[in-house]
Design an enzyme around this catalytic site. Structure first.
Site, PDB file in Angstrom:
ATOM      1  N   GLY A 276      -5.930  19.294 -40.382  1.00  0.00           N
ATOM      2  CA  GLY A 276      -6.399  18.557 -41.558  1.00  0.00           C
ATOM      3  C   GLY A 276      -5.438  17.502 -42.059  1.00  0.00           C
ATOM      4  O   GLY A 276      -5.654  16.944 -43.130  1.00  0.00           O
ATOM      5  N   GLU A 318      -2.890  22.913 -36.092  1.00  0.00           N
ATOM      6  CA  GLU A 318      -4.051  22.447 -35.314  1.00  0.00           C
ATOM      7  C   GLU A 318      -4.472  21.031 -35.705  1.00  0.00           C
ATOM      8  O   GLU A 318      -5.575  20.829 -36.217  1.00  0.00           O
ATOM      9  CB  GLU A 318      -5.225  23.399 -35.550  1.00  0.00           C
ATOM     10  CG  GLU A 318      -4.941  24.838 -35.165  1.00  0.00           C
ATOM     11  CD  GLU A 318      -6.076  25.778 -35.545  1.00  0.00           C
ATOM     12  OE1 GLU A 318      -6.799  25.507 -36.519  1.00  0.00           O
ATOM     13  OE2 GLU A 318      -6.242  26.787 -34.844  1.00  0.00           O
ATOM     14  N   GLY A 320      -6.121  17.523 -35.314  1.00  0.00           N
ATOM     15  CA  GLY A 320      -7.091  16.848 -34.446  1.00  0.00           C
ATOM     16  C   GLY A 320      -7.032  15.362 -34.740  1.00  0.00           C
ATOM     17  O   GLY A 320      -6.524  14.555 -33.963  1.00  0.00           O
ATOM     18  N   ARG A 321      -7.508  15.028 -35.960  1.00  0.00           N
ATOM     19  CA  ARG A 321      -7.545  13.633 -36.410  1.00  0.00           C
ATOM     20  C   ARG A 321      -6.183  12.936 -36.282  1.00  0.00           C
ATOM     21  O   ARG A 321      -6.115  11.776 -35.861  1.00  0.00           O
ATOM     22  CB  ARG A 321      -7.960  13.670 -37.884  1.00  0.00           C
ATOM     23  CG  ARG A 321      -8.080  12.388 -38.596  1.00  0.00           C
ATOM     24  CD  ARG A 321      -8.196  12.679 -40.103  1.00  0.00           C
ATOM     25  NE  ARG A 321      -8.989  13.859 -40.361  1.00  0.00           N
ATOM     26  CZ  ARG A 321     -10.285  13.844 -40.636  1.00  0.00           C
ATOM     27  NH1 ARG A 321     -10.924  12.706 -40.735  1.00  0.00           N
ATOM     28  NH2 ARG A 321     -10.940  14.969 -40.838  1.00  0.00           N
ATOM     29  N   TYR A 362     -19.784  11.324 -44.971  1.00  0.00           N
ATOM     30  CA  TYR A 362     -18.695  11.718 -45.883  1.00  0.00           C
ATOM     31  C   TYR A 362     -18.331  10.632 -46.883  1.00  0.00           C
ATOM     32  O   TYR A 362     -17.315  10.759 -47.573  1.00  0.00           O
ATOM     33  CB  TYR A 362     -17.415  12.016 -45.088  1.00  0.00           C
ATOM     34  CG  TYR A 362     -17.526  13.052 -44.015  1.00  0.00           C
ATOM     35  CD1 TYR A 362     -18.024  14.324 -44.298  1.00  0.00           C
ATOM     36  CD2 TYR A 362     -17.105  12.785 -42.717  1.00  0.00           C
ATOM     37  CE1 TYR A 362     -18.096  15.279 -43.303  1.00  0.00           C
ATOM     38  CE2 TYR A 362     -17.173  13.735 -41.723  1.00  0.00           C
ATOM     39  CZ  TYR A 362     -17.675  14.987 -42.022  1.00  0.00           C
ATOM     40  OH  TYR A 362     -17.740  15.926 -41.041  1.00  0.00           O
ATOM     41  N   CYS A 389     -32.239   2.064 -38.347  1.00  0.00           N
ATOM     42  CA  CYS A 389     -33.285   1.958 -39.365  1.00  0.00           C
ATOM     43  C   CYS A 389     -32.991   2.865 -40.551  1.00  0.00           C
ATOM     44  O   CYS A 389     -33.710   3.834 -40.809  1.00  0.00           O
ATOM     45  CB  CYS A 389     -34.632   2.290 -38.752  1.00  0.00           C
ATOM     46  SG  CYS A 389     -35.062   1.082 -37.523  1.00  0.00           S
ATOM     47  N   TYR A 419     -13.861  12.333 -34.699  1.00  0.00           N
ATOM     48  CA  TYR A 419     -15.165  12.626 -35.308  1.00  0.00           C
ATOM     49  C   TYR A 419     -16.100  11.414 -35.294  1.00  0.00           C
ATOM     50  O   TYR A 419     -16.951  11.285 -36.169  1.00  0.00           O
ATOM     51  CB  TYR A 419     -14.979  13.180 -36.741  1.00  0.00           C
ATOM     52  CG  TYR A 419     -14.026  14.353 -36.759  1.00  0.00           C
ATOM     53  CD1 TYR A 419     -14.417  15.585 -36.233  1.00  0.00           C
ATOM     54  CD2 TYR A 419     -12.737  14.218 -37.237  1.00  0.00           C
ATOM     55  CE1 TYR A 419     -13.531  16.652 -36.203  1.00  0.00           C
ATOM     56  CE2 TYR A 419     -11.843  15.283 -37.206  1.00  0.00           C
ATOM     57  CZ  TYR A 419     -12.251  16.493 -36.689  1.00  0.00           C
ATOM     58  OH  TYR A 419     -11.380  17.538 -36.644  1.00  0.00           O
TER      59      TYR A 419
HETATM   60  C1  LIG Z   1     -10.067  25.473 -37.767  1.00  0.00           C
HETATM   61  C2  LIG Z   1      -9.794  24.024 -37.688  1.00  0.00           C
HETATM   62  N1  LIG Z   1      -8.614  23.626 -37.203  1.00  0.00           N
HETATM   63  C3  LIG Z   1      -8.312  22.311 -37.102  1.00  0.00           C
HETATM   64  C4  LIG Z   1      -9.216  21.333 -37.476  1.00  0.00           C
HETATM   65  C5  LIG Z   1      -8.829  19.901 -37.301  1.00  0.00           C
HETATM   66  O1  LIG Z   1      -8.835  19.158 -38.467  1.00  0.00           O
HETATM   67  P1  LIG Z   1      -8.266  17.669 -38.422  1.00  0.00           P
HETATM   68  O2  LIG Z   1      -8.941  16.955 -37.310  1.00  0.00           O
HETATM   69  O3  LIG Z   1      -8.633  17.103 -39.756  1.00  0.00           O
HETATM   70  O4  LIG Z   1      -6.789  17.777 -38.196  1.00  0.00           O
HETATM   71  C6  LIG Z   1     -10.458  21.714 -38.012  1.00  0.00           C
HETATM   72  C7  LIG Z   1     -11.424  20.679 -38.446  1.00  0.00           C
HETATM   73  O5  LIG Z   1     -12.486  20.901 -38.924  1.00  0.00           O
HETATM   74  C8  LIG Z   1     -10.762  23.101 -38.104  1.00  0.00           C
HETATM   75  O6  LIG Z   1     -11.941  23.520 -38.577  1.00  0.00           O
END
Ligand SMILES: Cc1ncc(COP(=O)(O)O)c(C=O)c1O
Length: 461
Positions: A276, A318, A320-321, A362, A389, A419
């Site tokens: 996150g 964890e 991702g973004r 969002y 559309c 995303y």
């Molecule tokens: C359990 C868990 N870990 C990690 C992430 C990755 O979040 P981000 O991409 O915002 O770092 C998410 C995103 O929904 C998640 O649900």
């Protein structure tokens, strides 16, 4: 926002833009925090990535196209690895997953989170070592859990009592002892610049801490002894800039860790604080570096462990973004420019909510630049919209583009690595764009463009 009988989107009519958006001194300038690290504007005025002009990319691959700066993505992996050398960094594959990216993050020493059978299949087919895979999800099917066990994934983050029962039965059948974490709902909601610590935990993920379900899940796993309980997991939200949410969640989850120790005499060896971590989509965002994050998270965990008299568990995160988001921009071609008599200028591009749903879903903010050339025209506040559309088909709500932006120009939107392709749809039967990785001046297709034949191939009626 003014009330409007046609709804909130229609009410937001103003040509002022948000307060944070300033008229740029140079409308051609690229704000470095928003772009992949190798992006520059070349001598001809066109944007280039790793030395390759976006005009060449558009000519070879068409538009819209997601452009991945491979060195940028790898450098973000390395930054996280360097900042968290003794911890495990799980790339959250839901942000964007394809085989080439799996290989990149594996080569850079990251682990990988998946949350469906499809993501697991992608990871395995790209050669991700299964022991470095974590399996998430609030409704993993029996088949998905069985596949995860057969593949030998490193850990499964359990999310319900039903799942514990399913996994226990599957493990007994196979004579294996899977490693699991319990996903804890800690009652912290963190989004962008704010977080809220709430007593109630009204969401679908995880086991409630306040209601006692999280403790009961841990006790059940320990008492049954079939699964190996490695630790607790919490993920509090997305696009977080404020570390205080992690502080509250770590305090709560480590208090549970102490409760488990006191009740069962077991100190769980691992702790996952989730992802996150925020990135810059616009100039209003000021993300922390991985080094800053590491320092703050370690300090929080160390002090909470000291307070609870716990050994510091092995930590994992964890992101991702924060790994893939800034490494990608989307390149579009402008189709029409519509000036609503000074009210607003709409710049329509050849994609939209099918390749980036985040603005509609969002209310996300993005930035954009005229990418195929530099311009000497004045900055003009514009709205970049798609071809779908839906009047809510907005890519960038407010951005200054040169006033001479015109059909045929290329516009680039940064920060679209996370995303966007992973949430892309075929709305209006628009084939999904390709992903092109650029490195050292060379472009390589890593996900091809969908074709109308692909869409029709599914239509078997
Ligand atoms: C359990 C868990 N870990 C990690 C992430 C990755 O979040 P981000 O991409 O915002 O770092 C998410 C995103 O929904 C998640 O649900």
């Amino acid at each position: 926002m003014r009330a409007h009988e046609a709804g909130a989107l229609h009410a937001d009519i103003s040509n002022q833009g948000p307060a944070w958006l300033r008229t740029p001194a140079d409308v051609n300038a690229l704000v470095p925090a928003l772009w992949p690290r190798s992006v520059t504007r070349g001598a001809d005025g066109a944007v280039a990535v790793a030395g390759l002009s976006v005009r060449d990319i558009a000519a070879e691959f068409g538009t819209p196209v997601y452009v991945l700066d491979e060195a940028d993505l790898r450098s973000r992996c390395r930054d996280f690895r360097a900042a968290f050398p003794t911890e495990d960094v799980f790339y959250a594959g839901k942000a964007f997953l394809c085989r080439a990216v799996v290989r990149m993050i594996a080569e850079e020493g990251l682990h990988l989170d998946v949350c469906t059978g499809g993501e697991l299949a992608t990871a395995l087919s790209a050669g991700m070592p299964p022991e470095r895979i974590g399996f998430h999800g609030n409704n993993k099917s029996v088949a998905e859990l069985g596949r995860a066990l057969d593949a030998g994934v490193g850990r499964i983050i359990v999310d319900s009592f039903t799942e514990i029962d399913r996994l226990t039965a599957l493990a007994r059948e196979r004579g294996v002892r899977p490693r699991v974490l319990v996903r804890v709902t800690v009652g912290v909601e963190a989004h962008t610049h704010e977080f809220i610590a709430t007593a109630h935990e009204d969401q679908k993920f995880g086991f409630s801490l306040a209601g006692g379900a999280a403790a009961n899940a841990a006790f059940k796993i320990l008492d049954e002894g079939v699964l190996e309980l490695r630790g607790l997991h919490s993920h509090i939200g997305s696009q977080i800039f404020d570390a205080s949410g992690f502080e509250v969640s770590a305090r709560r989850v480590l208090a549970l860790q102490a409760q488990i120790r006191d009740a069962r005499g077991v100190e769980l060896p691992e702790l996952d604080l989730g992802g996150g971590f925020g990135i810059a989509y616009t100039t209003q965002d000021d993300p922390a570096t991985p080094q800053d994050l590491a320092k703050r998270l370690r300090k929080i965990v160390d002090s909470e462990c000291a307070a609870e008299n716990l050994a510091v568990p092995h930590l994992s995160i964890e992101p991702g973004r924060a790994i893939v988001g800034p490494a990608v921009f989307t390149l579009y071609e402008v189709g029409t420019v519509k000036d609503l008599d000074g009210l607003r200028t709409y710049v329509s591009v050849d994609g939209g909510m099918s390749d980036n749903i985040r603005t509609a879903l969002y209310d996300a903010s993005y930035s954009a630049t005229l990418a195929s050339r530099a311009s000497t025209a004045q900055p003009l506040l514009a709205r970049v919209v798609g071809k779908h559309c839906e009047s809510g088909d907005i890519v960038v709500k407010d951005e200054f583009l040169p006033a001479d932006v015109q059909p045929g120009d290329l516009v680039a939107v940064p920060g679209t690595g996370a995303y966007c392709r992973s949430m892309a749809s075929n709305y209006n039967h628009v084939p999904r764009p390709p992903v092109v990785a650029v490195r050292d001046g060379q472009a390589r297709l890593i996900v091809r463009r969908e074709t109308e034949e692909d869409l029709l191939a599914l239509d078997v009626g």
